[in-house]
Design an enzyme around this catalytic site. Structure first.
Site, PDB file in Angstrom:
ATOM      1  N   SER A  88      23.069 -14.298 -17.202  1.00 27.49           N
ATOM      2  CA  SER A  88      24.404 -14.820 -16.918  1.00 27.49           C
ATOM      3  C   SER A  88      25.159 -15.092 -18.214  1.00 27.49           C
ATOM      4  O   SER A  88      24.631 -15.717 -19.133  1.00 27.49           O
ATOM      5  CB  SER A  88      24.279 -16.120 -16.102  1.00 27.49           C
ATOM      6  OG  SER A  88      25.543 -16.634 -15.808  1.00 27.49           O
ATOM      7  N   GLY A  89      26.377 -14.591 -18.289  1.00 29.79           N
ATOM      8  CA  GLY A  89      27.197 -14.783 -19.488  1.00 29.79           C
ATOM      9  C   GLY A  89      27.020 -13.707 -20.532  1.00 29.79           C
ATOM     10  O   GLY A  89      27.619 -13.776 -21.614  1.00 29.79           O
TER      11      GLY A  89
ATOM     12  N   THR B 254      30.245  -8.275 -16.334  1.00 32.36           N
ATOM     13  CA  THR B 254      31.479  -8.032 -15.581  1.00 32.36           C
ATOM     14  C   THR B 254      32.512  -7.311 -16.444  1.00 32.36           C
ATOM     15  O   THR B 254      33.143  -6.345 -16.004  1.00 32.36           O
ATOM     16  CB  THR B 254      32.055  -9.363 -15.062  1.00 32.36           C
ATOM     17  OG1 THR B 254      31.102  -9.964 -14.174  1.00 32.36           O
ATOM     18  CG2 THR B 254      33.350  -9.136 -14.307  1.00 32.36           C
TER      19      THR B 254
ATOM     20  N   ASN C  47      29.770 -19.223 -17.986  1.00 30.83           N
ATOM     21  CA  ASN C  47      30.712 -18.112 -17.884  1.00 30.83           C
ATOM     22  C   ASN C  47      31.876 -18.502 -16.980  1.00 30.83           C
ATOM     23  O   ASN C  47      31.662 -18.955 -15.861  1.00 30.83           O
ATOM     24  CB  ASN C  47      29.955 -16.897 -17.302  1.00 30.83           C
ATOM     25  CG  ASN C  47      30.793 -15.638 -17.271  1.00 30.83           C
ATOM     26  OD1 ASN C  47      31.952 -15.636 -17.636  1.00 30.83           O
ATOM     27  ND2 ASN C  47      30.195 -14.554 -16.819  1.00 30.83           N
TER      28      ASN C  47
ATOM     29  N   SER D  37      32.111 -15.482 -13.767  1.00 30.03           N
ATOM     30  CA  SER D  37      30.796 -14.933 -13.421  1.00 30.03           C
ATOM     31  C   SER D  37      30.834 -14.277 -12.046  1.00 30.03           C
ATOM     32  O   SER D  37      31.282 -14.883 -11.069  1.00 30.03           O
ATOM     33  CB  SER D  37      29.755 -16.061 -13.426  1.00 30.03           C
ATOM     34  OG  SER D  37      28.494 -15.591 -13.010  1.00 30.03           O
TER      35      SER D  37
ATOM     36  N   GLY E 290      22.005 -11.275 -13.539  1.00 34.29           N
ATOM     37  CA  GLY E 290      20.917 -11.335 -14.494  1.00 34.29           C
ATOM     38  C   GLY E 290      19.845 -12.288 -13.995  1.00 34.29           C
ATOM     39  O   GLY E 290      19.975 -12.914 -12.947  1.00 34.29           O
TER      40      GLY E 290
END
Length: 582
Positions: A91-92, A96, A153, A156, A391
């Protein structure tokens, strides 16, 4: 790692490792995606495809454009083999944004010589867009309904998606199709401090004009001095923080503009926003304890709030009250109803909200596909898919969603290990480099622990779901008896762990490639795996005056039946009686 660090501090965020591109998120906007840079990679790819290479010129730096270009050129070879680009990371990490960059490059190449028309006509109406523009305009809509702020994020993606771009024999873009996976519906009813619910809620609350507040029943006088996002239960749990890079007001304008460009009529947009407002009011409904024939039951505390929600959702008020305060089961063909106590009624309220929003999200994806899809399958000679998934996740409390996400990443890690190490070792041999064979980790035992028939975690979950009195606690006990019976705390393959204290709390641990993750079984594992719509809610949707609610419900039923049929065909059996996610 030294190479990645060295390149990063020299402003180079991309690095090759074999055919895989590693990106290190700089958490700032860099001038790496300008038109002139895109053109440089397009020219380079065209020359290489023609066997000319970039003679006398410096090799271009590693870049996500290079990955997208390689995929397009391989798709355009004589064999016309369809391609797939996998974008993964925690994540982050920037998945995206990377997906959007890949989409921009592929749609630009696929647009050919087609000129992009102006999105606004002379009369202020939306003019017909090119296929490229329509595909790119789908992103803001999907992000508004499927993205949220997390601690790591601001934007996200809380769902996985596979975007398939269809191309003609000449390489022209014909359209796209979007498939989505595992929308994080639990976020609708709960999000942690510092996080937010889905963007569309805050966009509506902060972006709606004053004269629109009455239409959505947003009355400032009842908020006790709080701004609207902090007043509503579904948006205020995390403190309703503002985003760092853009405002919710501009976000609403951006989302509405994208909807119109995709061909959505104003009446339809208004219905969607009313439904969003209706969900917000649904979250405000509270329950009082009442006694009915000696049983603890519930009564809606405020008929006014119930009326607001039912009107905006487009459902019958009395049937909605029943769906919130009663439970219905069918026994031997006869429907039996019982009242719910206040805590269970609150759970029913949140379940109804998640069901409505989940159905709306699937409807939004369906509408996007109608706007950007190709007309004839026979025209598509090859395709390029872009897979953007969650993730690896490990939170203070991990539930069914994290197990599914981490299982997917576990399978991808195995593929990555085999692919990269074998290719690198083959390259060493080809270049006659003196090297020792590298023993790379094999995580097949972890995959078996989760997916093995009969004794795997998911198989035991499915079995427990089929029992009339199945429960999360019994599911946990099944696993403990299989992997850590008696006083054992670790399985023979060391992948499954549970201390005696954890067993008492129905917590089990799985040692993934990224570390040990503790999962709490008593967080509605069975309910989430079944993903069933309560009987009272089904009747509410089927008889709703709102066409949008009916259409959303139909899309969800079609999706559920499609997945159940696919699962049945894989097993070679009869159609499944009830769909389970696992």
């Amino acid at each position: 790692l030294h190479s990645l660090s060295d390149r990063f501090f020299r402003g180079k965020i991309y690095t090759w490792t074999g055919p895989v591109l590693i990106a290190v998120n700089p958490f700032q906007r860099l001038p790496l995606y300008e038109t002139k840079i895109l053109e440089a990679y397009r020219r380079d790819g065209l020359l290489k495809a023609q066997g000319l290479g970039s003679v006398g010129e410096k090799e271009l730096e590693p870049h996500v454009f290079a990955i997208a270009d390689r995929s397009y050129r391989q798709m355009m070879t004589e064999q016309r083999k369809s391609q797939a680009i996998l974008i993964s990371g925690e994540s982050g990490a920037g998945k995206t944004e990377t997906t959007k960059i890949v989409m921009l490059y592929l749609t630009t190449l696929g647009a050919g010589s087609t000129a992009t028309e102006s999105p606004e006509g002379g009369s202020g109406e939306v003019a017909e867009l090119s296929i490229m523009e329509k595909v790119l305009q789908s992103n803001p809509v999907l992000e508004a309904f499927g993205n949220a702020r997390t601690l790591r994020n601001d934007n996200s993606s809380r769902f996985g998606k596979f975007i398939e771009l269809g191309f003609s024999r000449a390489g022209h873009l014909l359209g796209a199709k979007v498939q989505t996976y595992l929308l994080e519906k639990v976020r609708l009813a709960f999000h942690a401090a510092g996080e937010r619910n889905y963007h569309i809620f805050y966009q509506l609350l902060r972006g709606a004009k004053d004269d629109e507040h009455a239409k959505y029943e947003f009355h400032e006088g009842i908020t006790g001095g709080l701004d609207l996002p902090n007043f509503f239960h579904y948006t205020g749990q995390g403190g309703a923080p503002h985003l760092r890079e853009f405002t919710d007001e501009s976000g609403l304008e951006y989302t509405l503009k994208a909807m119109r460009r995709l061909g959505w009529k104003e009446e339809l947009i208004d219905q969607v926003l009313k439904l969003i407002a209706g969900i917000l009011h649904l979250g405000q409904i509270q329950f009082d304890l009442v006694d009915k024939e000696g049983n603890d039951c519930s009564a809606v505390a405020s008929e006014k709030i119930l009326g607001y929600s039912a009107k905006l959702l487009g459902v019958d008020t009395e049937m909605m009250k029943v769906a919130l305060t009663e439970k219905a089961v069918v026994v031997r063909g006869q429907e039996i109803r019982s009242g719910l106590p206040p805590d269970k009624a609150a759970d029913a309220r949140d379940a109804l909200s998640k069901t409505i929003y989940g159905a709306l999200f699937l409807w939004v994806v369906d509408q996007v596909n109608e706007s950007i899809g190709w007309e004839n399958d026979s025209d598509v000679r090859s395709s390029c898919g872009v897979l953007d998934i969650f993730g690896f996740e490990c939170f203070a409390v991990n539930s069914f969603e994290q197990l599914c996400i981490n299982f997917t990443n576990e399978a991808l890690q195995q593929q990555f290990n085999q692919f990269i190490f074998k290719l690198e070792q083959a390259e060493y041999e080809a270049e006659a480099i003196n090297w020792a064979f590298i023993e790379f980790p094999d995580n097949q035992d972890c995959l078996d622990t989760i997916q093995a028939p009969k004794i795997g975690v998911l198989a035991m979950l499915d079995d427990e779901c089929r029992l009339p009195k199945g429960s999360d606690r019994n599911f946990a006990k099944r696993m403990f008896d299989q992997y850590v019976p008696g006083k054992l705390t670790a399985s023979e393959n060391t992948r499954f762990h549970a201390s005696n204290i954890q067993k008492a709390k129905s917590i089990f641990c799985i040692r993934h490639f990224a570390g040990l993750v503790a999962y709490s079984a008593e967080t509605s594992f069975l309910e989430k795996n079944k993903d069933e719509i309560p009987l009272t809610a089904q009747k509410l949707f089927e008889t709703a005056p709102s066409q949008l609610i009916k259409d959303s419900f139909e899309v969800q039923k079609r999706e559920n039946l499609g997945r159940a049929a696919a699962e049945s065909s894989k097993k070679g059996g009869k159609p499944a009686k009830s769909k389970t996610v696992g």
